[in-house]
Structure formats: C-alpha cells, structure tokens
Design a protein around this motif. Sequence first.
Motif, short mmCIF file in Angstrom:
data_model
loop_
_atom_site.label_atom_id
_atom_site.label_comp_id
_atom_site.label_asym_id
_atom_site.label_seq_id
_atom_site.Cartn_x
_atom_site.Cartn_y
_atom_site.Cartn_z
N LEU A 190 11.49 -5.34 -4.82
CA LEU A 190 10.28 -5.07 -5.60
C LEU A 190 10.59 -4.20 -6.82
N PHE A 191 11.43 -3.19 -6.63
CA PHE A 191 11.80 -2.35 -7.76
C PHE A 191 12.53 -3.19 -8.82
N ARG A 192 13.34 -4.13 -8.36
CA ARG A 192 14.07 -4.97 -9.30
C ARG A 192 13.12 -5.85 -10.09
N ILE A 193 12.13 -6.42 -9.41
CA ILE A 193 11.14 -7.24 -10.11
C ILE A 193 10.38 -6.39 -11.14
N ALA A 194 9.94 -5.21 -10.72
CA ALA A 194 9.19 -4.33 -11.62
C ALA A 194 10.05 -3.94 -12.82
N HIS A 195 11.30 -3.61 -12.56
CA HIS A 195 12.20 -3.21 -13.64
C HIS A 195 12.37 -4.34 -14.65
N ASN A 196 12.63 -5.54 -14.16
CA ASN A 196 12.83 -6.68 -15.06
C ASN A 196 11.57 -7.03 -15.84
N ALA A 204 5.98 -11.22 -6.73
CA ALA A 204 6.72 -11.11 -5.47
C ALA A 204 6.11 -12.01 -4.40
N TYR A 205 4.80 -12.05 -4.33
CA TYR A 205 4.13 -12.85 -3.30
C TYR A 205 4.46 -14.34 -3.48
N VAL A 206 4.51 -14.76 -4.76
CA VAL A 206 4.81 -16.17 -5.04
C VAL A 206 6.26 -16.50 -4.71
N ALA A 207 7.16 -15.57 -5.01
CA ALA A 207 8.60 -15.83 -4.86
C ALA A 207 9.15 -15.45 -3.48
N LEU A 208 8.29 -15.00 -2.59
CA LEU A 208 8.76 -14.45 -1.33
C LEU A 208 9.52 -15.47 -0.48
N ASP A 209 9.10 -16.71 -0.52
CA ASP A 209 9.74 -17.73 0.31
C ASP A 209 11.20 -17.96 -0.08
N GLU A 210 11.55 -17.62 -1.33
CA GLU A 210 12.92 -17.83 -1.79
C GLU A 210 13.81 -16.61 -1.55
N LEU A 211 13.24 -15.55 -1.01
CA LEU A 211 14.00 -14.31 -0.81
C LEU A 211 14.92 -14.43 0.39
N LYS A 212 16.15 -13.97 0.23
CA LYS A 212 17.08 -13.96 1.34
C LYS A 212 16.58 -13.01 2.43
N GLY A 251 0.81 -1.21 0.00
CA GLY A 251 0.00 0.00 0.00
C GLY A 251 0.84 1.26 0.00
N GLU A 252 1.95 1.21 0.71
CA GLU A 252 2.82 2.38 0.80
C GLU A 252 3.63 2.61 -0.48
N LEU A 253 4.07 1.51 -1.10
CA LEU A 253 5.01 1.62 -2.21
C LEU A 253 4.34 1.70 -3.58
N ARG A 254 3.10 1.28 -3.69
CA ARG A 254 2.44 1.21 -5.01
C ARG A 254 2.50 2.52 -5.79
N PRO A 255 2.17 3.67 -5.20
CA PRO A 255 2.22 4.92 -5.99
C PRO A 255 3.62 5.21 -6.53
N GLU A 256 4.65 5.02 -5.70
CA GLU A 256 6.01 5.29 -6.15
C GLU A 256 6.44 4.30 -7.23
N LEU A 257 6.10 3.04 -7.03
CA LEU A 257 6.43 2.03 -8.03
C LEU A 257 5.72 2.33 -9.35
N VAL A 273 2.84 -2.97 -12.24
CA VAL A 273 2.77 -2.94 -10.77
C VAL A 273 1.98 -4.15 -10.26
N GLN A 274 0.84 -4.41 -10.87
CA GLN A 274 0.02 -5.56 -10.46
C GLN A 274 0.81 -6.86 -10.59
N ASP A 275 1.48 -7.01 -11.73
CA ASP A 275 2.24 -8.22 -11.98
C ASP A 275 3.42 -8.34 -11.01
N THR A 276 4.00 -7.22 -10.66
CA THR A 276 5.14 -7.22 -9.73
C THR A 276 4.75 -7.81 -8.38
N PHE A 277 3.65 -7.34 -7.82
CA PHE A 277 3.25 -7.83 -6.50
C PHE A 277 2.77 -9.28 -6.56
N ALA A 278 2.14 -9.67 -7.66
CA ALA A 278 1.74 -11.07 -7.80
C ALA A 278 2.96 -11.98 -7.84
#
Length: 311
Positions: free
Chosen positions: A69-75, A52-60, A21-27, A45-50
């Motif tokens: 999140l910015f990296r996911i959105a950029h890619n 991210a939620y799936v890949a979160l368990d693999e995040l260091k 909620g906080e980052l969506r406008p900036e993203l 943005v929608q695709d980024t959060f979808a």
Amino acid sequence: MSEPPSPSPTARQAQLLALAGELRPELHRYCARLMGSVIDGEDVVQDTFARAYVALDELKEDLPLRAWLFRIAHNRALDLLRGRAVRAAEPIEAAHEVADPESPDPVEILMRREAVETAVSRFAELPTVQRSVVILKDVLDQSLEEIAAMLDLTVNAVKAHLARGRARLKVINAQASAQLAPRPPSPTVSRYVALFNRRDWDGLRAMLADDVRLIQSTHPLRAGAADVGMFFGIYSRSAPVRLASAWLDGREVIAVYEDPQAMKPSYLMWLEWKDGRISFIRDYKYVRYVIDDAEVVLAPDDEPAGDDTAN
C-alpha cells in the motif's frame, strides 16, 4: 425475479479492508507531506485504496499488504507531482553517515523531532526523493533497509538523501517566515458559513449547482443537486456544529467545530465554485486525521456583511 446477492469479499479483500482503517492515518501522514498538502494527501490515500482493491487479485500471496500500500501511495503521489512539475530530484552525492537507528544520539532525536514538527507544506520545498526519505525515516520511523526497498535505492543512497534532506529542512525552517496574517473570507464561503450556522438548509440547497458533487471519505459519491441536498438533511438531524471560514496552505477551507469552545476544529470542509454556485463539496468528517497536521488559520470575520436575504 430477485437479484443474486453481492459476492462476499475474499479473505484477502477482507484483510485489506481491515487494514485500511488502521493504516489510513499513517499513510496520510506520509502522503500529506509528500504532496505538501493535507487535502491533496487525503486524495492520494483515497486513490491508493481504490487502486489496491482493484489490483488485489494480482498481488502475490507472500507480499505484505502494508508495504504494498505504501508503494502504491508513493507511486501515485509521484505521478501527481510529476504532472505538476513541482520539482526534480537532486543527484545523489557522497553518502553521509547517520546515527545508528537502534541507538540514536541527542542530535538524531532532535533532527527527527524537527521533521515531525515541520509544517506539512514546507516538505514540498525538498526534492522528491529527499522528501520521501526524510518522511519515512523521521516522521514514520521506518528503517533504512525498509526505505531502500520501497524506493528502490541502496542503503547508502538512502543515507545520502536523508542527510541532505535533513540539512535542507533545517535551512527551510530557519528561513520560514512567521505565520501569515489572517485573510478575509471570500463572499461565497462567508455566505455558506453564515447560512450553515443559521441552519438555513433551504438557503444552502439554493447555492448548489445542478451537477454538484459531494465526497465524504469512505462513503459513496453523491452527485446532482437533489442527492447532495440530502447532505444538509443529515446535518439538520445531527447535533449543531459551528462553521468558520479559514485558510489552509493558501487554500480557502471551512473549519467545523463540534465543541464551540474548542481551540482546534474537529474537521474540515472544502468547497469548489462555478459561476457563483457550489460545484463540489468535500466533507472530512469521517477522516479526522486530516486535521492532525493541518495549520489552519481562521479568517478574521466568518460572517457575511449584512446579507440576510436568505432569511
């Protein structure tokens, strides 16, 4: 036998949801300019959060969520841009010095202001890497070091792209033509707007294709004429809004006004059509930041000419 309760989100998932909620406008400010469209930017943005939620368990554990999140959105944006073959990035030339970000001089301030005030669609005329660097530095005020880490560049390479991107953006703005003259609405959108403003919900439901889909950001997808028809039922129980046919970056959209006297729309809708019937509705009521950077041009006439058959 009752179904087991849904598992509660993990602490990391809860952190992601809170940050969303906080980052969506900036993203969105980043993605919209990178894509050259506020609508396409919101899709990223929608695709980024979808994703991210799936890949979160693999995040260091020690990796900051914001940078991730910015990296996911950029890619994701780059994948879409490559698929459309919009433009190839230019080669890096000798680095140009930029002002100290801690003590910007008046010229530096003016360059940042020019980037912030530049129409979203014009960023698409920059090569992709220049576009990313200018947006991250001049619109989002990230440091050269942060940009270098995100884009896998050296700081000197970031400086080079920034200098060239700023210079190119200045030329683009200088050559930009005056705002396009308003275009008349299409008959289908004009009819939709007129029926909505008359609160003719049955007439609107009759326009839906059998396999129509509805997306309201942060809400589950609705599919099928019966389910999507409930969308109009929600509006029928809400305070009236006024719709107007409009154009945004060459795309026909619908401006939604909660205050009839307001100069700027409250949010947007966007429709797709198949064989004269609505196949897709995108309602941006719950992500109003999309309208912040949008240059919406109202159609000269948003009422259909003498079509009262639905009454």
